[in-house]
Design an enzyme around this catalytic site. Structure first.
Site, PDB file in Angstrom:
ATOM      1  NE  ARG A  88      -4.360  -0.320   2.318  1.00 22.13           N
ATOM      2  CZ  ARG A  88      -5.262  -1.305   2.371  1.00 22.13           C
ATOM      3  NH1 ARG A  88      -4.887  -2.552   2.438  1.00 22.13           N
ATOM      4  NH2 ARG A  88      -6.535  -1.016   2.347  1.00 22.13           N
ATOM      5  NE  ARG A 153     -13.760  -3.742   6.639  1.00 20.08           N
ATOM      6  CZ  ARG A 153     -12.910  -3.804   5.607  1.00 20.08           C
ATOM      7  NH1 ARG A 153     -12.926  -4.862   4.808  1.00 20.08           N
ATOM      8  NH2 ARG A 153     -12.066  -2.825   5.370  1.00 20.08           N
ATOM      9  NE  ARG A 164     -11.435   1.816   4.563  1.00 19.37           N
ATOM     10  CZ  ARG A 164     -12.465   1.017   4.285  1.00 19.37           C
ATOM     11  NH1 ARG A 164     -13.679   1.310   4.717  1.00 19.37           N
ATOM     12  NH2 ARG A 164     -12.287  -0.068   3.582  1.00 19.37           N
TER      13      ARG A 164
HETATM   14  P1  AP5 Z   1      -8.607  -3.789   3.950  1.00 22.95           P
HETATM   15  O1  AP5 Z   1      -9.405  -4.786   4.666  1.00 22.95           O
HETATM   16  O2  AP5 Z   1      -7.581  -4.241   2.964  1.00 22.95           O
HETATM   17  O3  AP5 Z   1      -9.604  -2.744   3.300  1.00 22.95           O
HETATM   18  P2  AP5 Z   1      -9.560  -1.968   1.892  1.00 22.95           P
HETATM   19  O4  AP5 Z   1      -8.380  -2.015   1.045  1.00 22.95           O
HETATM   20  O5  AP5 Z   1      -9.965  -0.608   2.292  1.00 22.95           O
HETATM   21  O6  AP5 Z   1     -10.441  -2.793   1.026  1.00 22.95           O
HETATM   22  P3  AP5 Z   1     -11.896  -3.225   1.309  1.00 22.95           P
HETATM   23  O7  AP5 Z   1     -11.887  -4.547   2.012  1.00 22.95           O
HETATM   24  O8  AP5 Z   1     -12.668  -2.124   1.970  1.00 22.95           O
HETATM   25  O9  AP5 Z   1     -12.475  -3.311  -0.162  1.00 22.95           O
HETATM   26  P4  AP5 Z   1     -12.350  -4.406  -1.295  1.00 22.95           P
HETATM   27  O10 AP5 Z   1     -11.673  -3.794  -2.477  1.00 22.95           O
HETATM   28  O11 AP5 Z   1     -11.812  -5.711  -0.801  1.00 22.95           O
HETATM   29  O12 AP5 Z   1     -13.900  -4.536  -1.652  1.00 22.95           O
HETATM   30  P5  AP5 Z   1     -14.931  -5.726  -1.428  1.00 22.95           P
HETATM   31  O13 AP5 Z   1     -14.594  -6.867  -2.319  1.00 22.95           O
HETATM   32  O14 AP5 Z   1     -15.116  -6.026   0.026  1.00 22.95           O
HETATM   33  O15 AP5 Z   1      -7.826  -2.861   4.985  1.00 22.95           O
HETATM   34  C1  AP5 Z   1      -8.453  -2.325   6.134  1.00 22.95           C
HETATM   35  C2  AP5 Z   1      -7.441  -1.522   6.937  1.00 22.95           C
HETATM   36  O16 AP5 Z   1      -6.342  -2.373   7.367  1.00 22.95           O
HETATM   37  C3  AP5 Z   1      -6.764  -0.366   6.204  1.00 22.95           C
HETATM   38  O17 AP5 Z   1      -7.541   0.815   6.197  1.00 22.95           O
HETATM   39  C4  AP5 Z   1      -5.482  -0.223   7.039  1.00 22.95           C
HETATM   40  O18 AP5 Z   1      -5.723   0.460   8.231  1.00 22.95           O
HETATM   41  C5  AP5 Z   1      -5.118  -1.660   7.353  1.00 22.95           C
HETATM   42  N1  AP5 Z   1      -4.216  -2.260   6.342  1.00 22.95           N
HETATM   43  C6  AP5 Z   1      -4.492  -3.338   5.548  1.00 22.95           C
HETATM   44  N2  AP5 Z   1      -3.451  -3.594   4.736  1.00 22.95           N
HETATM   45  C7  AP5 Z   1      -2.495  -2.653   4.999  1.00 22.95           C
HETATM   46  C8  AP5 Z   1      -1.212  -2.380   4.460  1.00 22.95           C
HETATM   47  N3  AP5 Z   1      -0.685  -3.102   3.458  1.00 22.95           N
HETATM   48  N4  AP5 Z   1      -0.520  -1.332   4.963  1.00 22.95           N
HETATM   49  C9  AP5 Z   1      -1.027  -0.588   5.973  1.00 22.95           C
HETATM   50  N5  AP5 Z   1      -2.242  -0.780   6.524  1.00 22.95           N
HETATM   51  C10 AP5 Z   1      -2.977  -1.811   6.035  1.00 22.95           C
HETATM   52  O19 AP5 Z   1     -16.258  -5.021  -2.001  1.00 22.95           O
HETATM   53  C11 AP5 Z   1     -16.833  -3.892  -1.353  1.00 22.95           C
HETATM   54  C12 AP5 Z   1     -18.354  -3.932  -1.502  1.00 22.95           C
HETATM   55  O20 AP5 Z   1     -18.697  -3.779  -2.875  1.00 22.95           O
HETATM   56  C13 AP5 Z   1     -19.004  -5.245  -1.046  1.00 22.95           C
HETATM   57  O21 AP5 Z   1     -20.245  -4.960  -0.430  1.00 22.95           O
HETATM   58  C14 AP5 Z   1     -19.198  -6.028  -2.346  1.00 22.95           C
HETATM   59  O22 AP5 Z   1     -20.298  -6.923  -2.264  1.00 22.95           O
HETATM   60  C15 AP5 Z   1     -19.466  -4.899  -3.334  1.00 22.95           C
HETATM   61  N6  AP5 Z   1     -19.007  -5.200  -4.689  1.00 22.95           N
HETATM   62  C16 AP5 Z   1     -17.842  -5.825  -5.049  1.00 22.95           C
HETATM   63  N7  AP5 Z   1     -17.755  -5.922  -6.375  1.00 22.95           N
HETATM   64  C17 AP5 Z   1     -18.863  -5.323  -6.880  1.00 22.95           C
HETATM   65  C18 AP5 Z   1     -19.349  -5.098  -8.194  1.00 22.95           C
HETATM   66  N8  AP5 Z   1     -18.691  -5.510  -9.276  1.00 22.95           N
HETATM   67  N9  AP5 Z   1     -20.523  -4.446  -8.344  1.00 22.95           N
HETATM   68  C19 AP5 Z   1     -21.230  -4.044  -7.274  1.00 22.95           C
HETATM   69  N10 AP5 Z   1     -20.837  -4.232  -5.996  1.00 22.95           N
HETATM   70  C20 AP5 Z   1     -19.648  -4.864  -5.806  1.00 22.95           C
END
Ligand code: AP5
Length: 215
Positions: A88, A153, A164
């Site tokens: 990241r 969450r 974020r």
């Molecule tokens: P993390 O859990 O990695 O969160 P994120 O990157 O913010 O990603 P998300 O899990 O929120 O989103 P995603 O892209 O996976 O989407 P999803 O598939 O769930 O990190 C959380 C925290 O941990 C960070 O803020 C940080 O503090 C820390 N952290 C983690 N890694 C770190 C690192 N390397 N360095 C430093 N800190 C770190 O989908 C989202 C929603 O959209 C769902 O409801 C889904 O059903 C829907 N959806 C998905 N695809 C579609 C589509 N095609 N059409 C419609 N809806 C859809």
């Protein structure tokens, strides 16, 4: 194959990683999931990570890199990995290049205006780890797969989401140029895909686009 999923919060990295990792036969490693599991078990890493996660800030590079290095040394990573949410920062990417450099980086591009409704509507199952959107749930409190109670969450509240996104644009998006320069970037423009009745792209189309980009 050694693969990275890059994209803003809510881009669908976790949603797509499940299918793509089983298609490729490599483990899905999500640093966010690792921190949430560590917190559930009340480990020092989990407790330290919580204050950053709740604020939508990044956990310090040294903590994340040590955790990923340990995970990549496990036997199931011998044939590759799918990293979701790591690296990241450019510093994390440079550290990964020294540990076990990726073959390809898939950037899932989704414009910011779509992400807010995806994230505020996301519900997660603590038992089977399934991720759902309220628009596809008959009952938004019950997991349609295992029947356990779904939760929202802590960092999916609107105020935390905006931070974020800011953190993504400031600290993570420079990785697009980093991996482009190395010739490893594969961009998935989800806006170019057909839209469903709700006006968003279909998950199965994103999946196919990723497989095509990796061919
Ligand atoms: P993390 O859990 O990695 O969160 P994120 O990157 O913010 O990603 P998300 O899990 O929120 O989103 P995603 O892209 O996976 O989407 P999803 O598939 O769930 O990190 C959380 C925290 O941990 C960070 O803020 C940080 O503090 C820390 N952290 C983690 N890694 C770190 C690192 N390397 N360095 C430093 N800190 C770190 O989908 C989202 C929603 O959209 C769902 O409801 C889904 O059903 C829907 N959806 C998905 N695809 C579609 C589509 N095609 N059409 C419609 N809806 C859809």
């Amino acid at each position: 194959m050694k693969l990275i999923f890059l994209g803003p919060p809510g881009a669908g990295k976790g949603t797509q990683a499940t299918g793509v990792s089983s298609h490729l036969g490599v483990p899905h490693i999500s640093t966010g999931d690792m921190f949430r599991a560590a917190l559930k078990n009340q480990t020092p890493t989990g407790i330290e990570a919580k204050r950053y996660m709740d604020a939508g800030e990044l956990v310090p590079d040294s903590v994340v890199v040590a955790m990923v290095k340990e995970r990549l040394a496990e036997p199931d990573c011998a044939n590759g990995y799918l990293l979701d949410g790591f690296p990241r920062t450019v510093e994390q990417a440079q550290a990964l290049d020294e540990i076990c450099a990726p073959d390809a980086v898939v950037e899932i591009h989704v414009p910011d205006e779509r992400l807010l409704s995806r994230l505020t509507g996301r519900r997660v199952c603590p038992k089977c780890n399934g991720t759902f959107h309220i628009s596809s749930l008959a009952d938004e409190t019950v997991c349609p797969v295992c029947g356990d109670a779904l939760y929202q969450r802590e960092d999916d509240k609107p105020a935390t989401i905006s931070n974020r996104l800011k953190v993504y644009h400031d600290q993570t998006s420079p990785l697009v140029g980093y991996y482009e320069g190395l010739g490893k970037l594969r961009r998935i423009d989800t806006e170019a895909l057909p839209k469903d009745a709700a006006g968003d792209c279909r998950r199965e189309d994103v999946f196919q686009a990723i497989l095509t980009a990796l061919e």
